[in-house]
Design a protein around this motif. Structure first.
Motif, PDB file in Angstrom:
ATOM      1  N   ALA A  53       0.806  -1.309   0.197  1.00 18.03           N
ATOM      2  CA  ALA A  53       0.210   0.130  -0.140  1.00 18.03           C
ATOM      3  C   ALA A  53       0.854   1.364  -0.102  1.00 18.03           C
ATOM      4  O   ALA A  53       0.695   1.876  -0.844  1.00 18.03           O
ATOM      5  N   ARG A  54       1.779   1.511   1.085  1.00 20.14           N
ATOM      6  CA  ARG A  54       2.497   2.516   1.185  1.00 20.14           C
ATOM      7  C   ARG A  54       3.577   2.797   0.076  1.00 20.14           C
ATOM      8  O   ARG A  54       3.648   3.714  -0.637  1.00 20.14           O
ATOM      9  N   GLY A  55       4.178   1.526   0.039  1.00 18.04           N
ATOM     10  CA  GLY A  55       5.338   1.725  -1.206  1.00 18.04           C
ATOM     11  C   GLY A  55       4.979   1.884  -2.636  1.00 18.04           C
ATOM     12  O   GLY A  55       5.499   2.549  -3.282  1.00 18.04           O
ATOM     13  N   GLY A  56       3.850   1.239  -2.956  1.00 13.16           N
ATOM     14  CA  GLY A  56       3.452   1.569  -4.445  1.00 13.16           C
ATOM     15  C   GLY A  56       2.919   2.985  -4.516  1.00 13.16           C
ATOM     16  O   GLY A  56       3.379   3.564  -5.587  1.00 13.16           O
ATOM     17  N   ARG A  57       2.249   3.428  -3.658  1.00 11.69           N
ATOM     18  CA  ARG A  57       1.873   4.871  -3.871  1.00 11.69           C
ATOM     19  C   ARG A  57       3.273   5.933  -3.831  1.00 11.69           C
ATOM     20  O   ARG A  57       3.244   6.859  -4.594  1.00 11.69           O
ATOM     21  N   VAL A  58       4.228   5.616  -2.928  1.00  8.89           N
ATOM     22  CA  VAL A  58       5.433   6.345  -2.745  1.00  8.89           C
ATOM     23  C   VAL A  58       6.242   6.254  -4.232  1.00  8.89           C
ATOM     24  O   VAL A  58       6.316   7.299  -4.671  1.00  8.89           O
ATOM     25  N   ALA A  59       6.201   5.094  -4.713  1.00  8.00           N
ATOM     26  CA  ALA A  59       6.935   4.783  -5.898  1.00  8.00           C
ATOM     27  C   ALA A  59       6.172   5.675  -6.935  1.00  8.00           C
ATOM     28  O   ALA A  59       6.959   6.331  -7.869  1.00  8.00           O
ATOM     29  N   ALA A  60       5.026   5.356  -7.153  1.00  2.73           N
ATOM     30  CA  ALA A  60       4.428   6.241  -8.108  1.00  2.73           C
ATOM     31  C   ALA A  60       4.361   7.720  -8.248  1.00  2.73           C
ATOM     32  O   ALA A  60       4.649   8.362  -9.091  1.00  2.73           O
ATOM     33  N   GLU A  61       4.079   8.389  -7.155  1.00  3.18           N
ATOM     34  CA  GLU A  61       4.175   9.754  -6.890  1.00  3.18           C
ATOM     35  C   GLU A  61       5.492  10.180  -6.893  1.00  3.18           C
ATOM     36  O   GLU A  61       5.748  11.257  -7.721  1.00  3.18           O
ATOM     37  N   VAL A  62       6.464   9.688  -6.160  1.00  3.64           N
ATOM     38  CA  VAL A  62       7.990  10.170  -6.489  1.00  3.64           C
ATOM     39  C   VAL A  62       8.331   9.986  -7.918  1.00  3.64           C
ATOM     40  O   VAL A  62       9.117  10.784  -8.555  1.00  3.64           O
ATOM     41  N   SER A  63       8.059   8.843  -8.646  1.00  4.25           N
ATOM     42  CA  SER A  63       8.449   8.770  -9.972  1.00  4.25           C
ATOM     43  C   SER A  63       7.896  10.069 -10.912  1.00  4.25           C
ATOM     44  O   SER A  63       8.798  10.436 -11.588  1.00  4.25           O
ATOM     45  N   VAL A  64       6.728  10.368 -10.888  1.00  6.96           N
ATOM     46  CA  VAL A  64       6.172  11.102 -11.665  1.00  6.96           C
ATOM     47  C   VAL A  64       6.661  12.783 -11.336  1.00  6.96           C
ATOM     48  O   VAL A  64       7.065  13.466 -12.058  1.00  6.96           O
ATOM     49  N   ARG A  65       6.594  12.987  -9.968  1.00  5.03           N
ATOM     50  CA  ARG A  65       7.054  14.276  -9.679  1.00  5.03           C
ATOM     51  C   ARG A  65       8.770  14.412  -9.885  1.00  5.03           C
ATOM     52  O   ARG A  65       9.286  15.387 -10.364  1.00  5.03           O
ATOM     53  N   SER A  66       9.429  13.453  -9.488  1.00  5.75           N
ATOM     54  CA  SER A  66      11.079  13.878  -9.820  1.00  5.75           C
ATOM     55  C   SER A  66      11.039  13.618 -11.298  1.00  5.75           C
ATOM     56  O   SER A  66      11.922  14.284 -11.767  1.00  5.75           O
TER      57      SER A  66
END
Length: 595
Positions: A53-66
C-alpha cells in the motif's frame, strides 16, 4: 495550456480508488512556469504503484514528480532521448534503493507512461503496463507495449518497471502532432476492464477531456474493475508554426540521390507505381509499411536538373507551408518521424482523382454552374495561402486535383513565394509562362495580383475547353499582351457577364484585376445569382440577314405579282359596258326613242 512556440492543449485527469483499500495510482499534468513551458513544453504522466500500500503509492508519486522536476531542470544541451532517460533513470535508482533500505517500502516499484508535448511533436517514455492511446480521426491506436509475462495467469506480472532493477530500460518514441489529436494515458485498472471498442466509442464522442476521463473511469468501475482506475486525457487544440531554420537544417542533412524505381522500399515506403515524372520531380504511389500500409504519394527530386540549393529550398518551402496551412482545398505535406528519413523526398496523402488538365482533355465542355462551383473552391484554396502571406506562383490545371466526390486540392507548393523569407534576386523567376502575369516578365517575383492572373487563366481554360486567352506562351520567350480572345468566341452558350469577370482577372494591368481571390469569388457568385445561368433567348434572324439573295428574289416576285394584279384591274376598268349591263343598270339611259 497556451504558450508561444508550443502546442495549445486541454487536459484533465480522473483517478478512482475503486474497490481497493487505497489508491496507488498517481497521475499529473505539469504546470511549469511560462519560461520553462516556452523552452520545454508540457508533460503528462501516469504511474501505477506496486509492492504494498504505502510503497506503491510512494513509488508512483515520487517517479512522476521527480521526472517532471528533472525534465525542467536538466541542461538543454542534452538530446531528448538522453534527457528522458536521465529523468526516469534517477527516479528508478531512488525507488530501487529505498525499496531495499526501508522495510515499509520493501519491493516497491511502479509503472510509468509519460508524454512530453513540445513544439510539433509528442515524445513518449514508457515502462510497465500502463498504456497510452492516440485517437487520430476515428480510430484509436495503442502506442505502448505491456511489459508483462505471457502465459495463462501471468499477464499481470511485470518484467520491467521503475524500481525493479538498478538499471532501467525504457521505451522511447516520437510522434508528429496534428491538430485534434487526442491522447489517453491510463492505468491497467481501466484498460484491463474495458474493451478496445468501448474505449474507442467514448474517445470518439469528442466531449471535453474532463467529461471523457470521467466517463472512462466510471465505466471501468461499473464493469467490475478490481484495481485503482486512472484516466488522463489530452486534446491537441492547435500547433505552433514550424520554424524555417530548423526545417532547413533538418532537410539539408538529407542527401540528394538518384531516383528510385518501382518496387524499391525507401524508409518503409514501398513504391508501387509511378504516377508522374516531370522535369523536376517524380511522384510514386507508395504503401507506408510503418503505418498499416496506408497509401501515400512520395515525391523525389530529379538530381540532374536544378542546383541542389534550389531543390532544398523547394522542400523547405513545402514543409514550412504544410506546417502552417490547414485547408480542405490545399494539399497536405506529411511530417515524418525524426530519424526515419534517410534521403531527400516529401510525403503527401494519396488523393484519388485526376488533375484538372487531364479532365479538360477528356471531358465535354464544362457547364456554367459546375464551372462556377469549381472556381469557387479554387478561390478558397488560393485565399487559404494568401491569408498566410504565401504566393503560390504556379496555379494551373496541372496543379489542381479534382476529387471524384466533388472536392478539390491545390498542389505543388515548391516554388511558392514566402515574403517573410529572404529570396535571392538573382534567381530566375519561377512559374509556367502561359500563366505568368505580364509584370512577372518585367521582374515582379510574385504577388497576390499575379496569383489572381494565373487563377483567371486557369478558369478561362476551364470554360474554354483548354484554350488560352493570350495563346500558349513558349518557355524563354517574352509574350505580348494585347487584348485577350473573348471567352464567348469559344463558348457562345455562356453568358456575357462571365466573359467580363474573367477578362478582369486576366487583365494585363494588375490594377484592373480583382484585389484578391475573395473578390473574384464574389464577382462569380454575384454574376451567377444576378445574371442567371442562361442567355436570354435570341430572336430568329430575319430572311434579309440570313439570305439576302433569297430575300430580294422574294421581294421581286411579290412586286411582279402586285404589278400583274394592278394591270388586270386597269384593263377591266377601260372596257365598254355590255348591253345586259346597261339594261340592268338604272344609271344608264337609252338615247333612243322613249315612248
Amino acid at each position: 495550456m497556451s504558450v508561444s512556440g508550443q502546442p495549445v492543449l486541454r487536459a484533465a485527469v480522473v483517478t478512482l480508488q475503486g474497490r481497493r483499500e487505497d489508491n496507488q495510482d498517481f497521475a499529473a499534468i505539469a504546470e511549469p512556469s511560462p519560461r520553462d513551458a516556452a523552452a520545454r513544453g508540457f508533460v503528462a504522466a501516469v504511474a501505477d504503484g506496486i509492492g504494498g500500500a504505502r510503497g506503491g503509492r510512494v513509488a508512483a508519486e515520487v517517479s512522476v514528480r521527480s521526472f517532471m522536476e528533472a525534465y525542467y531542470g536538466l541542461s538543454e544541451t542534452l538530446g531528448m532521448q538522453q534527457l528522458l532517460d536521465r529523468c526516469l533513470g534517477s527516479a528508478n535508482r531512488w525507488v530501487h534503493a529505498m525499496g531495499r533500505l526501508d522495510p515499509e517500502l520493501a519491493h516497491m516499484g511502479t509503472t510509468f507512461s509519460g508524454l512530453i508535448f513540445r513544439g510539433r511533436r509528442a515524445y513518449l517514455v514508457h515502462v510497465g503496463d500502463s498504456r497510452i492511446y492516440r485517437l487520430r480521426g476515428d480510430e484509436p491506436e495503442l502506442l505502448t507495449s505491456d511489459h508483462t509475462l505471457s502465459g495463462p495467469g501471468l499477464d499481470h506480472v511485470l518484467y520491467r518497471a521503475v524500481g525493479l532493477d538498478p538499471g532501467l530500460r525504457i521505451d522511447y518514441s516520437v510522434y508528429p502532432l496534428e491538430p485534434h489529436d487526442r491522447f489517453l494515458l491510463c492505468s491497467d485498472g481501466l484498460h484491463g476492464s474495458l474493451q478496445q471498442e468501448q474505449i474507442r466509442e467514448i474517445l470518439q464522442e469528442r466531449a471535453t477531456p474532463e467529461t471523457t476521463a470521467e466517463a472512462l473511469a466510471r465505466l471501468a468501475f461499473e464493469q467490475g474493475s478490481q484495481d485503482n482506475i486512472t484516466a488522463l486525457v489530452v486534446d491537441v487544440i492547435a500547433l505552433p508554426p514550424a520554424e524555417k531554420q530548423s526545417l532547413r537544417l533538418a532537410i539539408e542533412s538529407l542527401p540528394l540521390l538518384d531516383l528510385p524505381e518501382v518496387g524499391d522500399e525507401v524508409d518503409g515506403f514501398r513504391l508501387e507505381r509511378l504516377l508522374s515524372s516531370g522535369r523536376y520531380s517524380a511522384l510514386f504511389l507508395a504503401a507506408d509499411t510503418l503505418g498499416q500500409d496506408k497509401p501515400v504519394v512520395v515525391k523525389f527530386p530529379h538530381p540532374r536538373v536544378a542546383s541542389e540549393r534550389e531543390y532544398y529550398d523547394a522542400f523547405v518551402r513545402e514543409a514550412w507551408i504544410g506546417a502552417r496551412v490547414k485547408s480542405p482545398w490545399v494539399g497536405e505535406i506529411l511530417e515524418q518521424t525524426p530519424g526515419r528519413q534517410s534521403r531527400l523526398y516529401s510525403v503527401m496523402p494519396f488523393y484519388p482523382g485526376a488533375s484538372l488538365e487531364h479532365e479538360l482533355a477528356r471531358r465535354p465542355r464544362i457547364g456554367l454552374e459546375a464551372g462556377i462551383d469549381l472556381a469557387l473552391k479554387l478561390c478558397k484554396a488560393v485565399h487559404a495561402l494568401h491569408r498566410q502571406q504565401i504566393v503560390h506562383r504556379d496555379i494551373k490545371p496541372d496543379n489542381v486535383l479534382l476529387d471524384p466526390e466533388g472536392g478539390l486540392k491545390l498542389l505543388d507548393l515548391g516554388i511558392a513565394r514566402l515574403p517573410a523569407w529572404d529570396e535571392d534576386q538573382a534567381d530566375p523567376i519561377p512559374g509556367t509562362p502561359s500563366y505568368m502575369a505580364p509584370e512577372m516578365f518585367q521582374g515582379e517575383r510574385g504577388s497576390i495580383a499575379t496569383d489572381v492572373f494565373a487563377l483567371g487563366v486557369t478558369l478561362y481554360r476551364t470554360f474554354a475547353g483548354g484554350a488560352y486567352p493570350y495563346g500558349e506562351v513558349e518557355p524563354f520567350s517574352t509574350p505580348r499582351f494585347g487584348s485577350p480572345r473573348p471567352l464567348t468566341a469559344h463558348r457562345p452558350d455562356l453568358p456575357a457577364w462571365l466573359d467580363a469577370v474573367l477578362a478582369r482577372a486576366i487583365a494585363a494591368d494588375p490594377a484592373q484585376r480583382p484585389a484578391d481571390a475573395v473578390e473574384l469569388a464574389y464577382e462569380l457568385e454575384a454574376g451567377l445569382e444576378k445574371g442567371g445561368g442562361r442567355r436570354p433567348p435570341r430572336r430568329p434572324l430575319p430572311l434579309y440577314e440570313r439570305n439576302p439573295l433569297q430575300f430580294w428574289k422574294a421581294v421581286a416576285a411579290l412586286l411582279l405579282a402586285l404589278l400583274a394584279m394592278a394591270g388586270l384591274r386597269l384593263s377591266l376598268s377601260c372596257r365598254p359596258p355590255s348591253e345586259a349591263a346597261s339594261r340592268n343598270n338604272p344609271l344608264i339611259h337609252d338615247n333612243g326613242d322613249s315612248r
